[in-house]
Design a protein around this motif. Structure first.
Motif, PDB file in Angstrom:
ATOM      1  N   SER A 166       0.838  -1.205   0.000  1.00 23.69           N
ATOM      2  CA  SER A 166       0.000   0.000   0.000  1.00 23.69           C
ATOM      3  C   SER A 166       0.869   1.249   0.000  1.00 23.69           C
ATOM      4  O   SER A 166       0.529   2.259  -0.638  1.00 23.69           O
ATOM      5  CB  SER A 166      -0.913   0.008   1.226  1.00 23.69           C
ATOM      6  OG  SER A 166      -1.828  -1.065   1.181  1.00 23.69           O
ATOM      7  N   TYR A 167       2.012   1.191   0.692  1.00 26.48           N
ATOM      8  CA  TYR A 167       2.922   2.339   0.726  1.00 26.48           C
ATOM      9  C   TYR A 167       3.426   2.660  -0.676  1.00 26.48           C
ATOM     10  O   TYR A 167       3.359   3.808  -1.136  1.00 26.48           O
ATOM     11  CB  TYR A 167       4.098   2.041   1.654  1.00 26.48           C
ATOM     12  CG  TYR A 167       5.248   3.005   1.480  1.00 26.48           C
ATOM     13  CD1 TYR A 167       5.216   4.264   2.073  1.00 26.48           C
ATOM     14  CD2 TYR A 167       6.360   2.666   0.701  1.00 26.48           C
ATOM     15  CE1 TYR A 167       6.264   5.166   1.892  1.00 26.48           C
ATOM     16  CE2 TYR A 167       7.406   3.558   0.525  1.00 26.48           C
ATOM     17  CZ  TYR A 167       7.353   4.807   1.122  1.00 26.48           C
ATOM     18  OH  TYR A 167       8.375   5.692   0.928  1.00 26.48           O
ATOM     19  N   ALA A 168       3.966   1.644  -1.374  1.00 27.55           N
ATOM     20  CA  ALA A 168       4.508   1.884  -2.714  1.00 27.55           C
ATOM     21  C   ALA A 168       3.417   2.365  -3.661  1.00 27.55           C
ATOM     22  O   ALA A 168       3.634   3.271  -4.471  1.00 27.55           O
ATOM     23  CB  ALA A 168       5.167   0.615  -3.247  1.00 27.55           C
ATOM     24  N   TRP A 169       2.236   1.776  -3.560  1.00 23.80           N
ATOM     25  CA  TRP A 169       1.138   2.178  -4.445  1.00 23.80           C
ATOM     26  C   TRP A 169       0.757   3.642  -4.218  1.00 23.80           C
ATOM     27  O   TRP A 169       0.567   4.402  -5.172  1.00 23.80           O
ATOM     28  CB  TRP A 169      -0.072   1.279  -4.208  1.00 23.80           C
ATOM     29  CG  TRP A 169      -1.288   1.747  -4.930  1.00 23.80           C
ATOM     30  CD1 TRP A 169      -1.528   1.709  -6.276  1.00 23.80           C
ATOM     31  CD2 TRP A 169      -2.436   2.382  -4.341  1.00 23.80           C
ATOM     32  NE1 TRP A 169      -2.758   2.269  -6.569  1.00 23.80           N
ATOM     33  CE2 TRP A 169      -3.331   2.692  -5.387  1.00 23.80           C
ATOM     34  CE3 TRP A 169      -2.797   2.692  -3.032  1.00 23.80           C
ATOM     35  CZ2 TRP A 169      -4.549   3.289  -5.162  1.00 23.80           C
ATOM     36  CZ3 TRP A 169      -4.026   3.307  -2.804  1.00 23.80           C
ATOM     37  CH2 TRP A 169      -4.874   3.599  -3.867  1.00 23.80           C
ATOM     38  N   LYS A 170       0.686   4.062  -2.960  1.00 19.75           N
ATOM     39  CA  LYS A 170       0.328   5.452  -2.664  1.00 19.75           C
ATOM     40  C   LYS A 170       1.375   6.417  -3.196  1.00 19.75           C
ATOM     41  O   LYS A 170       1.047   7.510  -3.670  1.00 19.75           O
ATOM     42  CB  LYS A 170       0.150   5.642  -1.156  1.00 19.75           C
ATOM     43  CG  LYS A 170      -1.108   4.993  -0.605  1.00 19.75           C
ATOM     44  CD  LYS A 170      -1.192   5.135   0.908  1.00 19.75           C
ATOM     45  CE  LYS A 170      -2.441   4.446   1.451  1.00 19.75           C
ATOM     46  NZ  LYS A 170      -2.499   4.521   2.939  1.00 19.75           N
ATOM     47  N   MET A 171       2.642   6.033  -3.123  1.00 21.60           N
ATOM     48  CA  MET A 171       3.711   6.915  -3.577  1.00 21.60           C
ATOM     49  C   MET A 171       3.797   6.976  -5.108  1.00 21.60           C
ATOM     50  O   MET A 171       4.250   7.968  -5.662  1.00 21.60           O
ATOM     51  CB  MET A 171       5.062   6.453  -3.026  1.00 21.60           C
ATOM     52  CG  MET A 171       5.190   6.534  -1.507  1.00 21.60           C
ATOM     53  SD  MET A 171       4.835   8.176  -0.827  1.00 21.60           S
ATOM     54  CE  MET A 171       6.024   9.166  -1.698  1.00 21.60           C
ATOM     55  N   LEU A 172       3.360   5.926  -5.794  1.00 19.07           N
ATOM     56  CA  LEU A 172       3.602   5.809  -7.234  1.00 19.07           C
ATOM     57  C   LEU A 172       2.345   5.895  -8.096  1.00 19.07           C
ATOM     58  O   LEU A 172       2.451   5.915  -9.327  1.00 19.07           O
ATOM     59  CB  LEU A 172       4.311   4.478  -7.532  1.00 19.07           C
ATOM     60  CG  LEU A 172       5.624   4.230  -6.791  1.00 19.07           C
ATOM     61  CD1 LEU A 172       6.164   2.838  -7.124  1.00 19.07           C
ATOM     62  CD2 LEU A 172       6.664   5.291  -7.129  1.00 19.07           C
ATOM     63  N   LYS A 173       1.186   5.950  -7.505  1.00 16.86           N
ATOM     64  CA  LYS A 173      -0.054   5.861  -8.289  1.00 16.86           C
ATOM     65  C   LYS A 173      -0.286   7.073  -9.197  1.00 16.86           C
ATOM     66  O   LYS A 173      -1.008   6.969 -10.196  1.00 16.86           O
ATOM     67  CB  LYS A 173      -1.258   5.654  -7.369  1.00 16.86           C
ATOM     68  CG  LYS A 173      -1.519   6.809  -6.414  1.00 16.86           C
ATOM     69  CD  LYS A 173      -2.730   6.525  -5.534  1.00 16.86           C
ATOM     70  CE  LYS A 173      -2.999   7.669  -4.572  1.00 16.86           C
ATOM     71  NZ  LYS A 173      -4.208   7.408  -3.732  1.00 16.86           N
TER      72      LYS A 173
END
Length: 274
Positions: A166-173
């Motif tokens: 979820s962290y990576a998705w929030k940063m990269l979405k």
């Protein structure tokens, strides 16, 4: 009553089970990158990161840890013409040293690569972020290979990278935000507006990822002889969470792929033992 370590282990097992279920629903289409008549190409990658030893509230501060990442391009084994040699070359160019197949690690025929996390301060969030960048670098190397074999100047590319973080998705979405960051020549000039402290956004990892993405989008790519390459007419990027697979009609109930989180854990243990 669960202690902190047991609770963390249970959460990790639940996350592993969730990722496995998502991958089972994924139905990959062949990779048409090297077919000379293909004008629209979709490339999909799954990426996951892990650390060893695992997070533990009882861990002594400063204890040595290592990280690992696992990336899978599930279209590789579904492709009629063998492209595992292309994938193997892309692995070497993107990462240099990878966990060898003889060590139950990377498997070019299955489109799987396992790599140790090469930077300082390994954490689950940082490994997940680098796993997404690693997937992007792998796709770039495949595009560069294709550009040496065929005309890519009239080809539209769609790159989808799935993360279980979820962290990576929030940063990269937000692809537009990433491209804006990537357009700056140095991390000092990158104006980051994120929720919370900038340091927690890991700008030392976000900037090179953004730069790779920006160079791909603008065709700022060269070969080994430092000659410009056209890798696509247009490239669209999307970073998505594996949870999206439940609602995407293009994914069918076909079991596919290894358990990436466990593979990333294996890569972290391999890195730790080096």
């Amino acid at each position: 009553v669960l202690n902190g370590n047991d609770a963390l282990n249970q959460n990790e097992e639940k996350s592993i089970k969730s990722l496995t279920q998502h991958l089972e629903y994924y139905k990959a289409t062949p990779l048409r990158l090297f077919e000379k008549n293909s004008k629209r190409i979709s490339i999909t990658a799954f990426a996951s990161g892990c650390i060893h030893p695992s997070d533990d509230i009882n861990m002594v501060r400063g204890m040595r840890r290592a990280g690992g990442i696992a990336i899978q391009l599930p279209q590789i084994p579904r492709t009629t013409s063998p492209v595992d040699s292309n994938f193997q070359q892309a692995m070497r160019m993107a990462f240099g040293m990878v966990m060898a197949q003889e060590e139950n690690g990377s498997n070019p025929k299955d489109g799987v690569v396992l790599v140790g996390y090469p930077f300082l301060r390994p954490s689950r969030n940082r490994c997940d972020l680098y796993a997404c960048h690693g997937a992007l670098k792998l796709v770039l190397q495949l595009l560069k290979q294709a550009a040496t074999e065929r005309d890519m100047s009239n080809v539209n590319i769609n790159v989808s990278i799935y993360t279980d973080s979820s962290y990576a998705w929030k940063m990269l979405k937000d692809s537009d935000r990433l491209l804006k960051w990537g357009s700056t020549p140095s991390p000092e000039e990158m104006q980051m507006h994120v929720d919370g402290p900038v340091s927690l956004a890991n700008p030392d990892l976000l900037f090179p990822l953004s730069r790779t993405m920006y160079k791909m989008a603008t065709n700022d790519v060269v070969n080994r002889r430092n000659e410009r390459l056209s890798i696509a007419k247009n490239i669209k990027f999307s970073f998505r969470h594996v949870g999206d697979l439940h609602y995407d009609d293009t994914f069918a109930t076909e079991k596919y792929g290894p358990n990436l989180r466990k593979s990333a854990k294996k890569a972290a243990m391999w890195q730790y033992s080096k």
